[in-house]
Write a protein that holds these residues in place. Structure first.
Motif, PDB file in Angstrom:
ATOM      1  N   LYS A 267       0.828  -1.204   0.000  1.00  0.00           N
ATOM      2  CA  LYS A 267       0.000   0.000   0.000  1.00  0.00           C
ATOM      3  C   LYS A 267       0.866   1.260   0.000  1.00  0.00           C
ATOM      4  CE  LYS A 267      -2.231  -1.456   3.640  1.00  0.00           C
ATOM      5  NZ  LYS A 267      -3.171  -1.560   4.788  1.00  0.00           N
ATOM      6  N   SER A 268       1.927   1.265   0.793  1.00  0.00           N
ATOM      7  CA  SER A 268       2.779   2.454   0.863  1.00  0.00           C
ATOM      8  C   SER A 268       3.423   2.759  -0.484  1.00  0.00           C
ATOM      9  CB  SER A 268       3.854   2.264   1.936  1.00  0.00           C
ATOM     10  OG  SER A 268       4.668   1.141   1.642  1.00  0.00           O
ATOM     11  N   GLU A 269       3.729   1.717  -1.245  1.00  0.00           N
ATOM     12  CA  GLU A 269       4.363   1.923  -2.539  1.00  0.00           C
ATOM     13  C   GLU A 269       3.396   2.559  -3.539  1.00  0.00           C
ATOM     14  OE1 GLU A 269       7.606   1.895  -5.138  1.00  0.00           O
ATOM     15  OE2 GLU A 269       7.489   1.465  -2.995  1.00  0.00           O
ATOM     16  N   ASN A 288      -5.474   1.741  -3.047  1.00  0.00           N
ATOM     17  CA  ASN A 288      -5.106   0.661  -2.137  1.00  0.00           C
ATOM     18  C   ASN A 288      -6.227   0.416  -1.145  1.00  0.00           C
ATOM     19  OD1 ASN A 288      -4.683   2.450   0.226  1.00  0.00           O
ATOM     20  ND2 ASN A 288      -2.945   3.209  -0.977  1.00  0.00           N
ATOM     21  N   GLY A 289      -6.031  -0.546  -0.265  1.00  0.00           N
ATOM     22  CA  GLY A 289      -7.081  -0.932   0.665  1.00  0.00           C
ATOM     23  C   GLY A 289      -7.465   0.136   1.656  1.00  0.00           C
ATOM     24  N   ALA A 313      -1.868   0.511  -8.173  1.00  0.00           N
ATOM     25  CA  ALA A 313      -2.768  -0.254  -7.313  1.00  0.00           C
ATOM     26  C   ALA A 313      -2.101  -1.499  -6.753  1.00  0.00           C
ATOM     27  CB  ALA A 313      -4.025  -0.658  -8.084  1.00  0.00           C
ATOM     28  N   THR A 314      -2.664  -1.981  -5.645  1.00  0.00           N
ATOM     29  CA  THR A 314      -2.326  -3.302  -5.114  1.00  0.00           C
ATOM     30  C   THR A 314      -3.334  -4.313  -5.660  1.00  0.00           C
ATOM     31  OG1 THR A 314      -3.700  -2.894  -3.167  1.00  0.00           O
ATOM     32  CG2 THR A 314      -1.354  -2.357  -2.994  1.00  0.00           C
ATOM     33  N   ASP A 315      -3.073  -5.589  -5.430  1.00  0.00           N
ATOM     34  CA  ASP A 315      -3.973  -6.631  -5.922  1.00  0.00           C
ATOM     35  C   ASP A 315      -5.370  -6.489  -5.339  1.00  0.00           C
ATOM     36  OD1 ASP A 315      -2.217  -8.367  -7.591  1.00  0.00           O
ATOM     37  OD2 ASP A 315      -1.099  -8.531  -5.728  1.00  0.00           O
ATOM     38  N   ASN A 331       3.411  -4.682 -14.356  1.00  0.00           N
ATOM     39  CA  ASN A 331       3.773  -5.309 -13.085  1.00  0.00           C
ATOM     40  C   ASN A 331       5.066  -4.658 -12.599  1.00  0.00           C
ATOM     41  OD1 ASN A 331       1.705  -7.385 -12.739  1.00  0.00           O
ATOM     42  ND2 ASN A 331       2.580  -8.295 -14.585  1.00  0.00           N
ATOM     43  N   TYR A 332       4.912  -3.513 -11.930  1.00  0.00           N
ATOM     44  CA  TYR A 332       6.072  -2.797 -11.394  1.00  0.00           C
ATOM     45  C   TYR A 332       6.813  -3.684 -10.401  1.00  0.00           C
ATOM     46  CZ  TYR A 332       8.601   1.258  -9.448  1.00  0.00           C
ATOM     47  OH  TYR A 332       9.569   2.145  -9.045  1.00  0.00           O
ATOM     48  N   ASP A 333       6.051  -4.391  -9.557  1.00  0.00           N
ATOM     49  CA  ASP A 333       6.582  -5.446  -8.691  1.00  0.00           C
ATOM     50  C   ASP A 333       6.015  -6.764  -9.192  1.00  0.00           C
ATOM     51  OD1 ASP A 333       7.958  -3.701  -7.002  1.00  0.00           O
ATOM     52  OD2 ASP A 333       6.181  -3.351  -5.778  1.00  0.00           O
ATOM     53  N   LEU A 334       6.884  -7.681  -9.566  1.00  0.00           N
ATOM     54  CA  LEU A 334       6.437  -8.965 -10.092  1.00  0.00           C
ATOM     55  C   LEU A 334       5.777  -9.773  -8.986  1.00  0.00           C
ATOM     56  CD1 LEU A 334       6.690 -10.401 -12.881  1.00  0.00           C
ATOM     57  CD2 LEU A 334       8.615 -11.658 -11.928  1.00  0.00           C
TER      58      LEU A 334
END
Length: 611
Positions: A267-269, A288-289, A313-315, A331-334
């Motif tokens: 979320k912070s990212e 985010n949530g 966004a997060t998942d 996908n910035y973070d895989l």
């Protein structure tokens, strides 16, 4: 299990979560996250784990294994016990990324359980926060084998009251050389503990572990059914973590997109990355949530009507997000789960439309890329870092389009034409120079074109540079830069250097432990290792000659068998050759008393720290 694994719109064929027997608080957390039907591995694994059985789960990465063990572990925790007595559950994961992902999942599933304390323990993080948390007491520890062994050797982690032990991605841990550490940890835990072992494959070593340390385990095999949409073009870019923002910026400039979702892990990212994109001139919002429902609705509405183009966004936050304008997913973070990858990129290419999915892959995440390709029966095409020329060509084309569009506004053009003519006559300046000056004023905050300066080399550029070295330098120069005699890797052809680490035979280390520890902490691959020579008090390891400073820094606090390795370039043999003298500096400190003279000082193991 990722946060988006249970968003499959197909009706559930098996039990629902409320039929599995989970604790009330855990069930409430699962329902609050929007999950309805468990995945196959969850439905098959949760009941025997809740009943206290040992389990061997054979399933590919991305089938929902995290929830399969996290939900029953949390359901069976004794929340009345004092956490200062030691953790009740330990989860071992092969990499720090997976350990963090699992820890975050535990936090979400424990959201309705008051007082549950969780702690991720992994290399590359300072010991201070970990030691403080352990002294305060935790219920669940999630960590990598190397760092867990460090705490056991220091006596700062007490597993004598452990009730649950989970081996996640067991085959990956063994392939990274953690077999001995895992067996040591297993042997130092109570025989009465419950064990869950999850693996994508069942090699002989896994079978032996299961037979030796698990009590009549129930073996469960599940195959992933995830498949990607054929309408989505899937690509990946090899990039180091510090390069991600620059890489995304260039992709945003050269890709022709309407709407885009950029997926990050935390979320912070989302807030941090959205802020960085806005600072670079892109309209972006975080989802985010923690975002209130009314704000979420406004952001989704802006994405639909075209007043907003980029959502970070997060998942969880992207669940149920179906916007026709989304042409690209990044996908910035895989994701560590392959099914999460399918759900993420499924936000584009819907209803027969085409879409693009771009994934950033760091060097240490290659195994995740291979898992995604294998489990989803697809191949991602590698893309190249957008060059300065490509970015400038796009910028010029867009600038031309703005000029063309402005020329169609006849009334405005006439008004400004008179102003330009007036200035040109009174200042004796060519009209084209006036137009150029106006363009300069227009782009005062940011130059129109990127400067053609040497670009930061990408990971693949560095790999090519290693293979295309110029002629060998003189011997003294090679010694200075660590290119030991011009040695090259047989696998990659890259120049190799000999590095010295302060662990050897007397520390009972083996080559696989060295490879596992350095590869995990430094983000290296097996092909980056050359010869390994283990001496009595130290070891010599051949590694790439030009290890990046950040890689060397990440290895500063790495330990093997509880001892700092103190990686540094080897200075080579002393003049005159032969073995070094007995009083060389690599010895352990000697005891001062006569009876202990000549013996290495031993460290006590597994002692509880004093408060």
């Amino acid at each position: 299990m990722s946060n988006d694994e249970n968003s499959n719109p197909e009706p559930a064929q098996g039990p629902t979560f409320d039929e599995l027997g989970l604790a009330d608080g855990v069930l409430q957390a699962v329902q609050a996250m929007g999950y309805e039907a468990p995945s196959a591995i969850q439905a098959a694994t949760i009941p025997p784990l809740l009943a206290g059985r040992d389990v061997v789960g054979l399933a590919q990465t991305g089938t929902g294994k995290t929830a399969a063990f996290a939900l029953p572990v949390l359901s069976n925790l004794d929340l009345d016990a004092d956490p200062k007595d030691g953790p009740q559950a330990l989860v071992l994961a092969p990499t720090r990324e997976l350990a963090l992902q699992v820890s975050e999942a535990f936090e979400q599933y424990a959201g309705k359980l008051p007082g549950v304390r969780l702690l991720p323990i992994y290399g590359g993080q300072g010991y201070g926060p970990q030691l403080t948390a352990l002294r305060r007491g935790v219920h669940v520890v999630v960590g990598t084998p190397g760092r867990i062994m460090d705490h056991l050797d220091k006596g700062t982690l007490d597993l004598s009251r452990l009730r649950f032990l989970v081996l996640d991605e067991a085959d990956e841990m063994l392939s990274m050389g953690f077999a001995e550490d895992i067996e040591t940890i297993l042997a130092d835990t109570p025989a009465t503990k419950q064990v869950a072992l999850f693996s994508a494959t069942m090699p002989r070593q896994i079978r032996r572990l299961s037979q030796q340390y698990l009590n009549e385990p129930e073996e469960i095999t599940v195959k992933s059914k995830a498949a990607t949409n054929a309408n989505i073009t899937q690509r990946y870019l090899m990039v180091s973590y510090p390069q991600k923002v620059d890489a995304l910026t260039r992709i945003l400039e050269v890709e022709n997109f309407d709407g885009m979702i950029v997926f990050v892990r935390t979320k912070s990212e989302t807030d941090l990355l959205a802020e960085r994109l806005r600072a670079r001139g892109f309209g972006a919002a975080a989802l985010n949530g923690d975002v209130p429902q009314n704000v979420r609705e406004r952001i989704v509405g802006q994405l639909k009507d075209g007043t907003l183009d980029i959502v970070v966004a997060t998942d969880v936050a992207a669940r149920g997000l179906d916007v026709e304008r989304i042409t690209h997913v990044v996908n910035y973070d895989l994701p560590t789960d392959t099914e999460a990858y399918v759900h993420r990129i499924g936000r584009t290419g819907r209803a027969g439309r085409s879409g693009d999915a771009i994934s950033f892959v760091t060097p240490r995440e290659r195994y995740l890329l291979k898992a995604i390709e294998r489990n989803n029966r697809t191949t991602l095409a590698q893309m190249q870092w957008p060059s300065v020329d490509e970015v400038n060509a796009i910028r010029l084309a867009r600038f031309d389009d703005k000029i063309t569009e402005a020329l169609t506004s006849t009334e405005k053009i006439e008004a400004f034409r008179d102003i330009v003519n007036h200035y040109a006559r009174h200042h004796d300046v060519a009209e084209v120079d006036v137009a150029a000056a106006l363009a300069t004023v227009m782009h005062a905050d940011e130059p129109l074109l990127l400067e053609a300066e040497p670009e930061r080399p990408t990971y693949e550029d560095r790999r090519r540079d290693k293979r295309d070295r110029p002629d060998r330098p003189e011997r003294g120069e090679r010694r200075e830069r660590g290119d030991q005699g011009g040695k090259r890797s047989r696998d990659t052809g890259q120049p190799m250097a000999t590095y010295k680490i302060q662990v050897g035979k007397r520390h009972r280390v083996e080559p696989r432990q060295i490879v596992g520890a350095i590869a995990n902490e430094g983000g290296l691959r097996r092909g980056d290792f050359g010869n390994i020579s283990i001496r009595p008090d130290f070891s010599l390891v051949e590694l790439p000659a030009d290890l990046a400073p950040e890689t060397i820094a990440s290895l500063e606090n790495t330990r093997i068998s509880g001892k700092l390795i103190e990686l540094r370039l080897d200075d080579g043999p002393r003049r005159g050759g032969g073995r070094p003298p007995r009083n060389y500096d690599d010895r352990r400190p000697r005891r001062e008393d006569d009876r202990g003279a000549g013996r290495p000082e031993k460290k006590p193991r597994h002692k509880k720290p004093r408060d």
